[in-house]
Write an enzyme that holds these catalytic residues in place. Sequence first.
Site, PDB file in Angstrom:
ATOM      1  N   ASN A   1       0.853  -1.188   0.000  1.00 26.50           N
ATOM      2  CA  ASN A   1       0.000   0.000   0.000  1.00 26.50           C
ATOM      3  C   ASN A   1       0.892   1.241   0.000  1.00 26.50           C
ATOM      4  OD1 ASN A   1      -2.610   1.604   0.729  1.00 26.50           O
ATOM      5  ND2 ASN A   1      -1.141   2.234   2.298  1.00 26.50           N
ATOM      6  N   GLU A   2       0.604   2.165  -0.853  1.00 23.73           N
ATOM      7  CA  GLU A   2       1.343   3.437  -0.909  1.00 23.73           C
ATOM      8  C   GLU A   2       2.838   3.207  -0.664  1.00 23.73           C
ATOM      9  OE1 GLU A   2      -0.585   6.635   1.271  1.00 23.73           O
ATOM     10  OE2 GLU A   2      -2.361   6.461   0.006  1.00 23.73           O
TER      11      GLU A   2
ATOM     12  N   GLU B   1      -8.374   4.314  -2.841  1.00 22.65           N
ATOM     13  CA  GLU B   1      -8.700   5.256  -1.764  1.00 22.65           C
ATOM     14  C   GLU B   1      -9.082   6.568  -2.410  1.00 22.65           C
ATOM     15  OE1 GLU B   1      -5.840   5.675   1.434  1.00 22.65           O
ATOM     16  OE2 GLU B   1      -5.323   3.545   1.337  1.00 22.65           O
TER      17      GLU B   1
HETATM   18  O1  AHR Z   1      -7.142   6.583   4.487  1.00 22.27           O
HETATM   19  C1  AHR Z   1      -6.163   7.152   5.300  1.00 22.27           C
HETATM   20  C2  AHR Z   1      -4.758   6.937   4.764  1.00 22.27           C
HETATM   21  O2  AHR Z   1      -4.616   7.625   3.563  1.00 22.27           O
HETATM   22  C3  AHR Z   1      -4.391   5.525   4.408  1.00 22.27           C
HETATM   23  O3  AHR Z   1      -3.949   4.813   5.505  1.00 22.27           O
HETATM   24  C4  AHR Z   1      -3.276   5.709   3.431  1.00 22.27           C
HETATM   25  O4  AHR Z   1      -3.158   4.634   2.548  1.00 22.27           O
HETATM   26  C5  AHR Z   1      -3.631   7.029   2.759  1.00 22.27           C
HETATM   27  O5  AHR Z   1      -2.554   7.867   2.647  1.00 22.27           O
END
Ligand code: AHR
Length: 512
Positions: A190-191, A314
């Site tokens: 993730n990211e 997201e």
């Molecule tokens: O949704 C909040 C945060 O935003 C998540 O943990 C991250 O993946 C994004 O930067």
Amino acid sequence: MTLPKLLLPALGLATTLAAQPSHEMTIDATGDNGQISRHLYGHFAEHLGRGIYDGFWKKDSADQYIIRDDVVAAMKELGVPNLRWPGGCFADYYFWEHGVGPKDERPTVVNNLWGGVTEDNSVGTHEFMDLVAELETEPIVVGNVGSGTVEDMANWWQYLNHPGESPMAKRRAENGREEPWNVRFFGVGNESWGCGGHMRPEFYADLYRQYSTFLHGYGDVSPFRIATGPAGNDYVWTEVLMERAGDRIDGIDLHHYTLDGSWTTHKGQAVNFDEGGWFRLMERAMEMDELLTNHKAIMDTYDPEKRVWLIVGEWGTWHEQEEGSTPGFLYQQNTLRDALTASVTLDIFHQHLDRVKMANIAQTINVLQAMILTDGERMLRTPTYHTFDMYKVHRDAIALPFELDRGEYERDGESLPALSGTASIDAEGRIHLSLTNIDPNQSRTVTVSLGENTLKRVVSGRILTADAMNTHNTFDAPDTLVPQLFSGAKVKKGTLTIELPAKSLVTLELAD
Ligand code: AHR
């Protein structure tokens, strides 16, 4: 000339006939812009703030976490096509083995990014999969590339899915579950450009190739491997990833929030904002169109067959958290403004169906642009919940091509398209039309024709609107902003005329 209230369009909102702009819309009722994937209406549940604990789960009298029936009922009413878990950034603080086995033996972990609280791993794989079963949804599990090993990830995958004799299937059975869960969607990190390891795209592309190699097909399940996608307009990320690993990727996970800068810069209040704040948020939400267009163009170069999905894993509004709420918990209220950014964003997704097939609004309960807020035993549905509810009719339907004169919403020398919409036809042949007017000052008349087909009548209509831009629901008044029946649409001689109030969302069912 100001008309007397009785003659005014729906809800009697103040307007002036002379000033009211008119717009034309033509819908091609026999056209096909692709199926609106139900997965575009996905949700996200991270171990963050009160999303999991005190959100989906609460403590019972024996101090054990149990799933909240009221929350599950509300979310089932909405329909949850998929649920992403356990993060977000928390995914890289999450070690799945800590979340299985007897609860009193589970180690704790510090949730460094989100309030620095100690997570006791009460909700782990089995508990999450119980929630998935109750919601009748499909899980998206996100693995840990930033701080975990290939072996960790491969073992988790085997634990989730191996149907026969294997070390992890044995462990799963010892923990009370014989059958595999058949998880299909798996996020390989993730990211990874940020909280997931601050990697360069070249490095991540190589790690992606390595980690994803060990996610094997088990039983009936072929893995759908999702790679960390770009942050907003980081086109280099998409380019490098597609070039170096595109052939091994099933979906790329783009993230975009309505932030002016980063999550650490001031974001503005959720409820106390002026028209400048309204305009800016709409503008940020509308950036999604440019992002999807540009990332898709890069992906097209490497994948002209459009095999790889562009996923918006997201998205949503991100305001300053509510005063008095725990720092780092990202608890925010949700107003009519949030609801309309949601409808506008869903409309944008529906314009990119050739490749955009999955999305997850962040996040489901008590975090960022939530569907539900809870306060002890009390819960409320947010205005954004109601947008999703009004858009349910479009899920799995065929998007109909249309032309819409979108007009302009002007403010301080800047302008945005005032109108946004989606038209679709479902499997039963019902046509649904949603229109949003983001202009908080002017109602608008929209004249709709169905091309060669003739409209006969409006079967039903609902509207979400209010007098104040920041109208929201509270625990004492949870139904302040809910959809109302809409009577401002009429068909005359085959043409539909809609009186769309300022700052409103309308969804109609039409018969041709
Ligand atoms: O949704 C909040 C945060 O935003 C998540 O943990 C991250 O993946 C994004 O930067």
